[in-house]
Scaffold this motif. Structure first.
Motif, PDB file in Angstrom:
ATOM      1  N   ASN A 114      38.739  32.200  36.583  1.00 34.84           N
ATOM      2  CA  ASN A 114      39.720  31.808  37.416  1.00 34.84           C
ATOM      3  C   ASN A 114      40.643  32.573  38.286  1.00 34.84           C
ATOM      4  O   ASN A 114      40.756  33.892  37.977  1.00 34.84           O
ATOM      5  CB  ASN A 114      40.546  30.590  36.838  1.00 34.84           C
ATOM      6  CG  ASN A 114      41.629  31.083  35.939  1.00 34.84           C
ATOM      7  OD1 ASN A 114      42.676  31.698  36.483  1.00 34.84           O
ATOM      8  ND2 ASN A 114      41.413  30.940  34.513  1.00 34.84           N
ATOM      9  N   GLU A 115      41.083  32.231  39.559  1.00 34.02           N
ATOM     10  CA  GLU A 115      42.014  33.062  40.289  1.00 34.02           C
ATOM     11  C   GLU A 115      41.226  34.470  40.955  1.00 34.02           C
ATOM     12  O   GLU A 115      42.111  35.494  40.528  1.00 34.02           O
ATOM     13  CB  GLU A 115      43.249  33.434  39.647  1.00 34.02           C
ATOM     14  CG  GLU A 115      44.128  32.323  39.290  1.00 34.02           C
ATOM     15  CD  GLU A 115      45.809  32.419  38.799  1.00 34.02           C
ATOM     16  OE1 GLU A 115      46.290  33.092  39.489  1.00 34.02           O
ATOM     17  OE2 GLU A 115      45.759  32.296  37.632  1.00 34.02           O
ATOM     18  N   ASN A 116      40.096  34.114  41.377  1.00 31.88           N
ATOM     19  CA  ASN A 116      39.294  35.335  42.052  1.00 31.88           C
ATOM     20  C   ASN A 116      39.240  34.919  43.407  1.00 31.88           C
ATOM     21  O   ASN A 116      39.668  33.945  43.950  1.00 31.88           O
ATOM     22  CB  ASN A 116      38.098  35.409  41.192  1.00 31.88           C
ATOM     23  CG  ASN A 116      38.377  36.388  40.016  1.00 31.88           C
ATOM     24  OD1 ASN A 116      38.673  37.532  40.109  1.00 31.88           O
ATOM     25  ND2 ASN A 116      38.176  35.664  38.775  1.00 31.88           N
ATOM     26  N   GLN A 117      38.114  35.557  44.144  1.00 37.01           N
ATOM     27  CA  GLN A 117      37.919  35.209  45.400  1.00 37.01           C
ATOM     28  C   GLN A 117      36.297  34.983  45.720  1.00 37.01           C
ATOM     29  O   GLN A 117      35.748  35.048  46.338  1.00 37.01           O
ATOM     30  CB  GLN A 117      37.994  36.270  46.290  1.00 37.01           C
ATOM     31  CG  GLN A 117      39.525  36.793  46.223  1.00 37.01           C
ATOM     32  CD  GLN A 117      40.539  35.987  46.993  1.00 37.01           C
ATOM     33  OE1 GLN A 117      40.017  35.224  47.863  1.00 37.01           O
ATOM     34  NE2 GLN A 117      41.648  36.008  46.325  1.00 37.01           N
ATOM     35  N   ILE A 118      35.785  34.146  44.287  1.00 33.12           N
ATOM     36  CA  ILE A 118      34.316  33.949  44.399  1.00 33.12           C
ATOM     37  C   ILE A 118      33.988  33.005  45.440  1.00 33.12           C
ATOM     38  O   ILE A 118      34.594  31.828  45.550  1.00 33.12           O
ATOM     39  CB  ILE A 118      34.287  33.504  42.875  1.00 33.12           C
ATOM     40  CG1 ILE A 118      34.108  34.770  41.857  1.00 33.12           C
ATOM     41  CG2 ILE A 118      32.433  33.114  42.746  1.00 33.12           C
ATOM     42  CD1 ILE A 118      34.177  34.178  40.430  1.00 33.12           C
TER      43      ILE A 118
END
Length: 526
Positions: A114-118
């Protein structure tokens, strides 16, 4: 071509074609037909653990925890221990997931990205994670998911996809997740859902779909989801609900349909949900409620019809309901309340606030117990409701809210009969007179009379022994007698605008305060 573990591939790029993937005696058989590109880019990715590792790794006999946060560069690290049980790669601005990044993690039980830019997930990214129970992909930039992306996760119990940019989902995307219990799809931009999307989710217990763009739901969408306990569909654009939408949800306890565009409800739409504890339909343009909407729902704890367009409450709405801890009709268009609406009920908190009620039937609360709070604020009441005093023996509430009405005076002795009352809110009315002993309830502590039209207080209305705070500011009080100031109970505070007083009573003078009896510590706060 045959090989034992895709995770052991050492080539940087392997191109192959396949039609289907099967496991035979632990051997992966890949048959040709479709091209796949495996870009490992291992040389560009940092090591996960070890002296130069970018993650915190905790090793034990039976498990390994790998925790990666805000890592540089923004790539999934390589050489993650094959016995890892929990893997967290969060807040690292990762934009992609290498297809083979997790292939050797056959013991993994929880994967948190979570909280990435995927933006996308390769079709085979979770291929070997057959032991995975929790997969968290929330707060990324996912727009599309392959229909087979979760196909090899037979033990998955929790899937978090909220706060992405998903617009639609394939009808078979969850087909193999037969052990899924918790599914989070909120805060996306999903506008439609296929009717069969949850057909194999027989163990699904919690479903979050709020804050999307759903306009309708297929009647069969929950047909096989008989284990559902909690559904949140608020903040969508749903205009209507099929009459049979919730027919098989016999385990349902919590249903939230707030802030949609629902105008009409079928008479028996909740009929099969005998275990329903809480139902909320607030913020919908519902003008009329079916007479038997809640019939048979004997487990109800909370009912909210707030911010709607209700003008009339059906007299039989709570028929066969004996106890309801929370009922709210806040901010509707209600002008009157049926006399027998609450007959025989025990209610914790009752709110009729924010309507157009000018009076209540005298026998409204006959055989009715209210034991926490009664909120009649923001209506058009011109007199204190007789219904409350007439049923004073069953009125056990501790809080009474009557602010923002049109009250002009206080009935003598009104509050003294409410033996459990601790706080009374009377602000923002037109009260111009209070009498001696008006507030003498045996447990009364706080009185809110600010923003009224009081100009003087001659006698002492606040004679209750338990009074702690009296709020009088926002009036234009010019005269405040010594009898009033010295008569207030011990340890109490009086809040008012001293600037409007023609003179301060002698008891307020600092020198005078010293000669008051030592036990008397009342104070006026200006």
């Amino acid at each position: 071509m045959m090989f034992h573990s895709p995770g052991r591939l050492l080539v940087r790029s392997l191109r192959m074609t396949f039609l289907t993937v099967v496991m035979v005696s632990g051997i992966c058989v890949i048959c040709a037909s479709t091209k796949i590109s495996l870009n490992t880019d291992a040389t560009n990715r940092k090591e996960a653990c070890g002296p130069t590792g970018v993650c915190d790794c905790s090793f034990a006999d039976t498990f390994t925890d790998v925790y990666c946060r805000e890592i540089q560069p923004h790539e999934v690290p390589r050489d993650i221990p094959s016995n890892a049980t929990f893997l967290y790669i969060i807040m690292s601005e990762i934009t992609r997931v290498p297809v083979d990044a997790f292939w050797n993690l056959t013991h993994l039980e929880e994967l948190n990205l979570n909280e990435n830019q995927i933006q996308e997930i390769p079709n085979l990214a979770f291929y070997n994670l057959t032991m995975l129970k929790v997969l968290e992909l929330q707060t990324n930039k996912l727009r599309v998911l392959s229909p087979d992306v979760f196909a090899r996760l037979p033990n998955l119990e929790t899937l978090r996809l909220e706060d992405n940019q998903l617009q639609s989902l394939s009808s078979n995307i969850f087909e193999n997740l037969t052990n899924l219990k918790y599914l989070y799809l909120q805060q996306n931009i999903i506008s439609t859902l296929p009717g069969e999307i949850f057909r194999n989710l027989g163990k699904l217990s919690k479903l979050r779909l709020f804050d999307n763009m759903l306009k309708t739901l297929p009647s069969e969408i929950f047909q096989n989801s008989t284990s559902l306990v909690d559904i949140n569909l608020c903040l969508n654009n749903i205009k209507s609900l099929p009459a049979t939408l919730f027919s098989n949800l016999i385990q349902m306890e919590y249903l939230n349909l707030d802030k949609n565009e629902i105008e009409i409800l079928a008479d028996d739409i909740f009929a099969d949900m005998h275990n329903l504890v809480s139902v909320s339909l607030s913020g919908n343009p519902i003008a009329n409620l079916p007479d038997e909407l809640l019939f048979g729902l004997l487990s109800l704890y909370s009912v909210a019809f707030e911010g709607e367009k209700l003008e009339v409450i059906p007299e039989s709405l709570f028929y066969n309901q004996s106890k309801l801890p929370e009922i709210s009709f806040w901010r509707n268009q209600i002008t009157s309340v049926p006399e027998r609406l609450f007959r025989g009920m025990s209610i914790g908190i009752l709110s009729l606030s924010g309507n157009h009620i000018s009076s209540l039937p005298e026998d409204l609360f006959e055989s009715t117990t209210i034991y926490e709070a009664l909120d009649l604020s923001a209506n058009q009441l011109t007199e204190f409701p007789t219904a409350i005093i007439k049923a004073n023996e069953t009125m056990q509430f501790t809080i009474l809210l009557l602010q923002s009405n049109r009250l002009t005076s206080i009935n003598r002795g009104y509050f003294n009969k409410l033996i459990n009352l601790r706080g009374v809110f009377l602000s923002d009315n037109s009260i111009h007179t209070v009498h001696g002993g008006d507030f003498n309830g045996p447990k009364l502590e706080s009185i809110y009379l600010f923003e009224n039209q009081l100009v003087e207080i001659i006698d002492n209305p606040f004679t209750g022994d338990t009074i702690k705070k009296v709020h009088l500011y926002g009036n234009n009080i010019r005269n405040l007698s010594n009898e009033f100031v010295t008569g207030v109970s011990n340890e109490s505070l009086i809040f008012l605008n001293c600037a409007s007083l023609s003179e301060l009573p002698q008891a307020i003078n600092a020198e005078r305060m010293w000669v008051l009896p030592r036990w008397h510590r009342s104070a006026v706060v200006c």
